[in-house]
Write an enzyme that holds these catalytic residues in place. Structure first.
Site, PDB file in Angstrom:
ATOM      1  NE  ARG A  85      -3.394   2.308   2.811  1.00 36.84           N
ATOM      2  CZ  ARG A  85      -3.187   3.227   3.745  1.00 36.84           C
ATOM      3  NH1 ARG A  85      -2.251   3.064   4.666  1.00 36.84           N
ATOM      4  NH2 ARG A  85      -3.905   4.317   3.774  1.00 36.84           N
ATOM      5  CG  HIS A 129      -0.782   9.102   3.430  1.00 35.60           C
ATOM      6  ND1 HIS A 129      -0.952   7.764   3.736  1.00 35.60           N
ATOM      7  CD2 HIS A 129      -0.309   9.667   4.564  1.00 35.60           C
ATOM      8  CE1 HIS A 129      -0.586   7.535   4.997  1.00 35.60           C
ATOM      9  NE2 HIS A 129      -0.192   8.688   5.519  1.00 35.60           N
ATOM     10  CD  GLU A 174      -4.257   7.859   9.674  1.00 33.31           C
ATOM     11  OE1 GLU A 174      -3.746   8.926  10.048  1.00 33.31           O
ATOM     12  OE2 GLU A 174      -3.832   6.757  10.028  1.00 33.31           O
ATOM     13  CG  ASN A 303      -4.900   3.640   8.745  1.00 34.66           C
ATOM     14  OD1 ASN A 303      -5.089   2.617   8.094  1.00 34.66           O
ATOM     15  ND2 ASN A 303      -4.442   4.752   8.213  1.00 34.66           N
ATOM     16  CE1 TYR A 305       0.373   3.005  13.599  1.00 36.25           C
ATOM     17  CE2 TYR A 305      -1.607   4.141  12.854  1.00 36.25           C
ATOM     18  CZ  TYR A 305      -0.390   3.555  12.571  1.00 36.25           C
ATOM     19  OH  TYR A 305       0.078   3.503  11.294  1.00 36.25           O
ATOM     20  CD  GLU A 379      -1.377   4.238   8.121  1.00 32.94           C
ATOM     21  OE1 GLU A 379      -1.102   4.662   9.267  1.00 32.94           O
ATOM     22  OE2 GLU A 379      -1.491   4.958   7.131  1.00 32.94           O
TER      23      GLU A 379
HETATM   24  O1  IFM Z   1       2.934   7.828   9.942  1.00 32.68           O
HETATM   25  C1  IFM Z   1       1.566   7.899  10.134  1.00 32.68           C
HETATM   26  C2  IFM Z   1       0.834   7.692   8.834  1.00 32.68           C
HETATM   27  O2  IFM Z   1       1.234   8.600   7.864  1.00 32.68           O
HETATM   28  C3  IFM Z   1      -0.650   7.850   9.044  1.00 32.68           C
HETATM   29  N1  IFM Z   1      -1.102   7.010  10.118  1.00 32.68           N
HETATM   30  C4  IFM Z   1      -0.383   7.069  11.355  1.00 32.68           C
HETATM   31  C5  IFM Z   1       1.092   6.851  11.110  1.00 32.68           C
HETATM   32  C6  IFM Z   1       1.864   6.893  12.442  1.00 32.68           C
HETATM   33  O3  IFM Z   1       1.680   8.119  13.071  1.00 32.68           O
END
Ligand code: IFM
Length: 474
Positions: A85, A129, A174, A303, A305, A379
């Site tokens: 990706r 992006h 995002e 995405n 985290y 992500e």
């Molecule tokens: O690096 C970023 C990415 O560009 C978008 N999502 C979160 C990642 C980590 O912060």
């Protein structure tokens, strides 16, 4: 007990057709900022503005992927990646954001896609992006409705050039960050700090998604997949007190339903409109926009985290901001009455708590809210303080543990019926981490930015084994 009588082992593996990928983004890795006709994006301007990015870092050279893509694709092939990706740089494809396409820019993506296919790696392209052509920002950027139309034209150019070889397209990555960090608290380009601009930008980004989806559909061959990637929040109230539950409702509205409702149901959530009514009457939403925005798409990218824990705010004792986003100002419009708290658990180098259950919560929520819609984790990954040891190796056991935990959560969600079709690790390479510059390393491949030497970390070898076996080591 005979061998035949032994119970069969519990199946923990992933389906054979599960897509194993890794992700990157143009401005974070390409470099070649002024080569072959590329013009500045808002991130070039922002990163060259003193004080905006740690250490004054810029994406001018980044991981020099523009010149080293063959070496990087060879690494992907060694890892056994099924898909890659990447994002296209809008000002490389269409300098200035309008006018003719740039053949030299498109040639780079031609070479990239051909090399991926020659190595058996399926290209998955993201159109936006975060690198808006600066000239479009000068005319209002995402607060200007016309930017959405320029985006659709760019989508058509890209799809006509690459659509014969790229089977999956993502409009935006995002958009929450583009709108709320870019125009809300200003920690991202273009660095504006106006909650009304953030909400206006949010709507125009969604309009761009809708118009872009239509443009992609007309330019792509039948069967091509169109998607959108959201950084949805796994929002948790601190307690079941009504105040905490209301704080969670508000943030769920501004992080999740402000996207999911218009894109999948053609309406904005009534409570979000009410929560933001003191800021705006949403007159920027015109007749027909929501029909455009809710054009059907083929999958949703998520995405993830870290989770988002919220409580009712105590105005007498304001807590420091703990929503995981740097900056003094809140990115959230109308978040009065909400306090952000860190989740339990160890932290990554970003300070983000490690909590794989949040990913499970998100995937199973989407299973319920959007029945049947294929999901992709587009992500997931972690930054740690990696270094090359004297033998030249990079040992990153924390990242391996993070990935193991999160892939287990994906597998668990799938076992419970979430239609997850693939996983894209963030990130293939150490790269330019936006306002943090090169100070945060998310890659499974270490990049020495002075020499541009690539060194696969232990996590790269671990991920290759997962891909090879389709299973997580116990
Ligand atoms: O690096 C970023 C990415 O560009 C978008 N999502 C979160 C990642 C980590 O912060």
């Amino acid at each position: 007990m005979t061998v035949e009588a032994l119970p069969s082992p519990v199946r923990t593996g992933f389906p054979a057709d599960f897509v194993w990928g890794a992700a990157t983004a143009a401005y974070q890795i390409e470099g070649a900022a002024a080569l072959d006709g590329r013009t500045p994006s808002i991130w070039d301007t922002f990163s060259h503005t003193p004080g905006k990015v740690r250490n004054g870092d810029t994406g001018d050279i980044a991981a020099d992927h523009y010149h080293r893509y063959r070496e990087d694709i060879a690494l992907m092939s060694e890892l056994g990646l099924g898909a890659y990706r990447f994002s296209l740089s809008w000002p490389r494809v269409r300098p200035g954001g309008q006018g003719p396409a740039n053949r030299a820019g498109l040639d780079f993506y031609d070479r990239l896609v051909d090399e991926l296919l020659a190595n058996g790696v399926t290209p998955v392209a993201t159109l936006y992006h975060w690198d808006l052509p600066q000239e479009l920002e000068d005319e209002g950027g995402w607060t200007d409705r016309d930017t959405a139309y320029r985006f659709a034209e760019y989508a058509a150019i890209a799809a006509e050039a690459l659509g014969d070889r790229v089977p999956t397209w993502t409009t935006l990555n995002e958009p929450w960050c583009s709108a709320f960090l870019g125009y809300g608290n200003g920690v991202h380009a273009p660095g504006r700090t106006d909650p009304v601009a953030a909400l206006t930008a949010h709507h125009h980004l969604l309009l761009a998604h809708g118009l872009g989806t239509a443009a992609l559909r007309s330019a792509l061959p039948a069967g091509a997949q169109v998607s959108l990637t959201l950084n949805l929040a796994a929002v948790r109230p601190l307690s079941t007190d009504p105040g905490d539950l209301d704080a969670a409702r508000r943030i769920d509205g501004l992080a999740n339903r402000i996207f999911l409702d218009p894109v999948f149901h053609g309406r904005y959530p009534a409570d979000v409109l009410a929560d933001t009514a003191q800021l705006t009457d949403w007159a920027f939403v015109r007749d027909g926009d929501l029909a455009e925005i809710s054009r059907p798409i083929d999958s949703l990218g998520i995405n993830y985290y870290t989770p988002t824990v919220v409580a009712a705010d105590d105005p007498a004792a304001p807590a420091p901001r703990q929503d995981g986003h740097a900056g003094e100002l809140s990115p959230w419009p109308a978040d009065r009455g909400v306090r952000f708290l860190p989740a339990e658990g160890s932290r990554t180098a970003m300070g983000w708590p490690v909590d794989a259950d949040g990913l499970y919560e998100l995937l199973t929520r989407l299973r319920d809210d959007l029945p049947g819609l294929p999901l992709l984790v587009t992500e997931n990954g972690a930054a740690y303080e990696d270094y090359t040891d004297p033998s030249g190796a990079v040992h990153d056991p924390e990242r391996v543990a993070y990935l193991h935990g999160h892939l287990s959560a994906v597998r668990r969600a799938m076992a419970d019926g979430a239609p997850v079709r693939g996983y894209f690790l963030w990130s293939l390479l150490d790269n330019f981490e936006w306002a943090y510059g090169y100070s945060k390393r998310f890659g499974i491949v270490h990049v020495d930015f002075a020499s541009q030497r690539r060194t696969p970390k232990d996590s790269a070898r671990w991920y290759a084994r997962v891909i090879r076996t389709g299973d997580l080591p116990q």
